[in-house]
Design a protein around this motif. Structure first.
Motif, PDB file in Angstrom:
ATOM      1  N   UNK A  48       0.817  -1.222   0.000  1.00 52.37           N
ATOM      2  CA  UNK A  48       0.000   0.000   0.000  1.00 52.37           C
ATOM      3  C   UNK A  48       0.851   1.273   0.000  1.00 52.37           C
ATOM      4  N   UNK A  49       2.135   1.158  -0.302  1.00 53.38           N
ATOM      5  CA  UNK A  49       3.019   2.319  -0.252  1.00 53.38           C
ATOM      6  C   UNK A  49       3.414   2.782  -1.655  1.00 53.38           C
ATOM      7  N   UNK A  50       3.534   4.086  -1.789  1.00 57.21           N
ATOM      8  CA  UNK A  50       3.991   4.701  -3.041  1.00 57.21           C
ATOM      9  C   UNK A  50       5.072   5.734  -2.704  1.00 57.21           C
ATOM     10  N   UNK A  51       6.164   5.709  -3.453  1.00 58.33           N
ATOM     11  CA  UNK A  51       7.293   6.603  -3.212  1.00 58.33           C
ATOM     12  C   UNK A  51       7.325   7.675  -4.295  1.00 58.33           C
ATOM     13  N   UNK A  52       7.363   8.936  -3.874  1.00 58.54           N
ATOM     14  CA  UNK A  52       7.431  10.055  -4.810  1.00 58.54           C
ATOM     15  C   UNK A  52       8.652  10.907  -4.469  1.00 58.54           C
TER      16      UNK A  52
END
Length: 263
Positions: A48-52
């Motif tokens: 459920x993680x997104x890296x920006x």
């Protein structure tokens, strides 16, 4: 009443999660031409993680990943094109062959279903070595003078709290210091005796860099007689003169002694 209290506690926890890491600012120093990796703070990206990753005050998006797909925008800032690597497992961002154009503020945002974390980095890029150059004419010979003079310039870019110095051997000839965050420094030097004992040194809180003079940078003038070895030539002349005087004294003494013996 209990449900209201529980709801308030849950909201507080969520807010803490949202702003986790917002005050974390890490300073990173790197040499120009090297690669640097910025740590996302994760050991492994969860489902459920997104890296920006963003750069600069405009928060320009330069890379993002969800642990499966890495995305680097097609319209990415030209300075980052073909220089970025994003680790799918950890979200670490690597900038390859870094230049002073890549210095600045970076931010990574880790978005989750109920919270997010933000970490900031300030990247400083140092030039690897001071550069020594000569003027276009290479040397100048004053009218009627037999000694040529070479004008050299030592320069370094993007340094902070640093001192730029000219050395001859272990002796300091001149220096200049700066305490600003990011500036360029230049220090000229005019020399008559050109040899490889000269060097330019940049000393900062980060480390020291030294560049030795390449004598091919500055050629002596065609009409120069003594040029770079004036002191050596003078020494030889003095020694020759002393030897000649000593020989003359011996001859005179010998003649005088013989006259005295005859008398």
């Amino acid at each position: 009443m209990f449900y209201t209290f529980a709801f308030c506690c849950l909201c507080c926890c969520c807010l803490v999660g949202v702003f986790a890491g917002t005050d974390a600012v890490k300073s990173v120093s790197v040499m120009e031409g090297d690669s640097v990796s910025l740590n996302s703070g994760l050991t492994e990206i969860q489902e459920d993680e997104e890296i920006l990753w963003t750069f600069g005050s405009n928060k320009t998006l330069i890379a993002k990943t969800d642990g499966v797909n890495n995305i680097i925008p097609d319209d990415i800032d030209g300075r980052f094109r073909d220089r970025l690597e994003l680790d799918k497992k950890t979200g670490f961002l690597t900038i390859m062959n870094i230049t002073t154009e890549h210095a600045g503020d970076y931010k990574v945002k880790i978005s989750r279903s109920r919270s997010s974390s933000i970490y900031r980095f300030t990247v400083t890029v140092y030039a690897p070595l001071p550069v020594i150059s000569s003027n276009s004419s290479n040397c100048s010979s004053p009218s009627g003078s037999s000694v040529s003079k070479c004008v050299l310039l030592c320069s370094v870019v993007n340094v902070s709290d640093a001192t730029l110095s000219w050395y001859k051997g272990h002796s300091v000839l001149s220096n200049i210091s700066v305490s600003d965050l990011s500036v360029s420094l230049s220090l000229p030097l005019e020399i008559e005796c050109l040899d490889d004992s000269y060097s330019c040194v940049v000393a900062s809180s980060f480390t020291n860099w030294t560049t030795h003079l390449n004598t091919e940078l500055c050629q002596t003038c065609p009409d120069c007689v003594f040029c770079c070895h004036v002191s050596e030539a003078v020494t030889r002349l003095v020694v020759s003169a002393l030897v000649g005087v000593a020989a003359a004294c011996i001859v005179v003494y010998d003649i005088t002694s013989r006259k005295q013996e005859r008398t």
